[in-house]
Design a protein around this motif. Sequence first.
Motif, mmCIF file in Angstrom:
data_model
loop_
_atom_site.group_PDB
_atom_site.id
_atom_site.type_symbol
_atom_site.label_atom_id
_atom_site.label_comp_id
_atom_site.label_asym_id
_atom_site.label_seq_id
_atom_site.Cartn_x
_atom_site.Cartn_y
_atom_site.Cartn_z
ATOM 1 N N THR A 188 12.491 0.289 -5.159
ATOM 2 C CA THR A 188 11.742 0.303 -3.926
ATOM 3 C C THR A 188 10.913 -0.905 -3.893
ATOM 4 O O THR A 188 10.637 -1.612 -4.734
ATOM 5 C CB THR A 188 10.929 1.596 -3.938
ATOM 6 N N ALA A 189 10.332 -1.113 -2.670
ATOM 7 C CA ALA A 189 9.637 -2.365 -2.423
ATOM 8 C C ALA A 189 8.234 -2.112 -3.257
ATOM 9 O O ALA A 189 7.609 -3.241 -3.650
ATOM 10 C CB ALA A 189 9.428 -2.216 -0.889
ATOM 11 N N LYS A 193 6.905 -4.938 -5.928
ATOM 12 C CA LYS A 193 5.650 -5.465 -5.917
ATOM 13 C C LYS A 193 4.861 -5.327 -7.201
ATOM 14 O O LYS A 193 4.079 -6.073 -7.562
ATOM 15 C CB LYS A 193 5.128 -4.815 -4.403
ATOM 16 N N ARG A 215 17.725 -4.604 -0.222
ATOM 17 C CA ARG A 215 16.672 -5.333 0.295
ATOM 18 C C ARG A 215 17.046 -7.042 0.041
ATOM 19 O O ARG A 215 16.232 -7.696 0.366
ATOM 20 C CB ARG A 215 15.480 -4.947 -0.140
#
Length: 227
Positions: A188-189, A193, A215
């Motif tokens: 996931t983003a 991060k 992504r």
Amino acid sequence: TEILPDEILLGFFKLLPVRDLCNVCLVSTRWNSIGSDPSLWRRFQLEIVINNVQKAKDILKCSRFSKLFLNYNFAQEETHIDTKTILQSNITRLNMKWVDLRFVMKNTVLLVDRMESLTMTSCRMEQGQAEEIFKTLNEGTSLKEICIINPIINCEGEMVGLSKVSPEVLGKGLSKIRVVKLHKVDLTAEQIKCLGMNIEMERLTQVLEISGQSRGQYRTGLDEGQI
């Protein structure tokens, strides 16, 4: 050949394929001693598939091999090769493909501290097993390189990638590894991060590759200060 110094014979032996190298070790005590030099065997990978594991257990007792490739085709019964067998060998580079860690090699987390390199391709495991691996990495291990390809994680009956693993647990664990390669892991983003922030803070990771993401694709040498 008895007049040739050991280093010359060693140079000749480095040119041999594995079958011939095994044969020269049978010629004499001296040749066996030279032929057992670890530098000769680092380039060879011992491959074990589900139908030859019984013989492989004896082969693993040989101190020459340091690379092992396990291809189990999702076998759901414990075999003759388990974590204890590997821990008792000289294997430091482990490559697992199609291994169902829910049934076979269930204690893979014990190997993390022993291996220098770990590759897992299309391996099935419970979410708890995945998180335990990353938590162990965070505690500090001998692992220098990890490659995870298309993981199949069981999360509440649903088979997913690493997307359900806690971003903090994943980020802290992977940030302790020098080379990290992730392919089709479905991050996931938030996970990306968190991983980037931890890598920047720890400054231990030199190479980070994330590919096969919907992504986008990431590849960087982190010595350049990019994430």
